[in-house]
Design a protein around this motif. Structure first.
Motif, PDB file in Angstrom:
ATOM      1  N   PHE A 166       0.438  -1.157   0.304  1.00  0.00           N
ATOM      2  CA  PHE A 166       0.223  -0.230   0.072  1.00  0.00           C
ATOM      3  C   PHE A 166       1.100   0.927   0.106  1.00  0.00           C
ATOM      4  N   PHE A 167       0.268   2.098  -0.572  1.00  0.00           N
ATOM      5  CA  PHE A 167       0.915   3.518  -1.144  1.00  0.00           C
ATOM      6  C   PHE A 167       0.280   4.688  -0.145  1.00  0.00           C
ATOM      7  N   LEU A 207       4.216   6.124  11.125  1.00  0.00           N
ATOM      8  CA  LEU A 207       3.815   7.526  10.898  1.00  0.00           C
ATOM      9  C   LEU A 207       5.571   8.014  10.969  1.00  0.00           C
ATOM     10  N   LEU A 208       6.681   8.251  11.569  1.00  0.00           N
ATOM     11  CA  LEU A 208       7.668   8.762  12.059  1.00  0.00           C
ATOM     12  C   LEU A 208       8.074   8.712  10.584  1.00  0.00           C
ATOM     13  N   ASN A 227       9.319   7.299   2.437  1.00  0.00           N
ATOM     14  CA  ASN A 227       9.586   6.289   2.092  1.00  0.00           C
ATOM     15  C   ASN A 227       7.337   5.605   2.905  1.00  0.00           C
ATOM     16  N   LYS A 228       6.821   5.592   1.361  1.00  0.00           N
ATOM     17  CA  LYS A 228       5.231   5.445   2.070  1.00  0.00           C
ATOM     18  C   LYS A 228       4.622   4.501   1.817  1.00  0.00           C
ATOM     19  N   ARG A 229       5.620   3.377   1.146  1.00  0.00           N
ATOM     20  CA  ARG A 229       5.267   1.710   1.316  1.00  0.00           C
ATOM     21  C   ARG A 229       4.847   1.432   2.627  1.00  0.00           C
ATOM     22  N   ILE A 230       3.653   0.412   2.689  1.00  0.00           N
ATOM     23  CA  ILE A 230       3.935  -0.449   4.044  1.00  0.00           C
ATOM     24  C   ILE A 230       3.034  -1.739   3.146  1.00  0.00           C
ATOM     25  N   SER A 231       3.742  -2.608   3.035  1.00  0.00           N
ATOM     26  CA  SER A 231       3.387  -4.307   2.406  1.00  0.00           C
ATOM     27  C   SER A 231       2.091  -5.045   3.832  1.00  0.00           C
ATOM     28  N   PHE A 232       1.333  -5.217   3.124  1.00  0.00           N
ATOM     29  CA  PHE A 232       0.237  -6.039   3.725  1.00  0.00           C
ATOM     30  C   PHE A 232       0.467  -6.990   4.276  1.00  0.00           C
TER      31      PHE A 232
END
Length: 138
Positions: free
Chosen positions: A14-15, A83-84, A91-96
């Motif tokens: 996700f971005f 968030l920090l 880097n605005k990616r987060i894995s599922f």
């Protein structure tokens, strides 16, 4: 030609674009949220240490307050570091999997915190009729 299961490719990253229009203020947001995060951690830790160290505060209401502080430490620590890191590294990616784990932890801790608040409210409502042990255990 052999077909391969491609379900792992469907579950991508996700971005997060929460501060997309305010990129020039990213550093100020980082400093602001870092200060709030550190104040929350230190305040809740102080509450836990005061209740734990003072024997006169070993009554049910302060027990619940210390547990609420502990839950709040966990609750803030599920979302605050991500968030920090987003604000610092951009880097605005987060894995599922990480998103699901963060969502699960946040909701579980929030439900527990609401349950503790309901128990505390019930204790204060019933206290004049059936008081809990309001004297220190010594």
């Amino acid at each position: 030609m052999e077909e391969v299961n491609q379900t792992t490719e469907l579950l991508g990253d996700f971005f997060l674009v929460g501060f997309a229009s305010l990129e020039q203020y990213r550093f100020y947001f980082f400093v602001f949220f870092l200060i709030i995060y550190l104040l929350t951690l230190s305040g809740n830790t102080i509450i836990i240490l005061v209740v734990w160290s003072n024997v006169r505060l070993h009554i049910p209401m302060y027990f619940f307050i210390a547990n609420l502080s502990f839950l709040d430490l966990w609750l803030v620590s599920t979302t605050g570091p991500k968030l920090l890191s987003i604000l610092l590294t951009n880097n605005k990616r987060i894995s599922f999997q990480a998103c699901f784990a963060q969502l699960y932890m946040f909701h579980s801790l929030a439900i527990n915190e609401c349950s503790f608040l309901a128990i505390m409210a019930f204790d204060r409502c019933v206290w004049p009729y059936i008081p809990l042990l309001d004297t220190p255990l010594s």
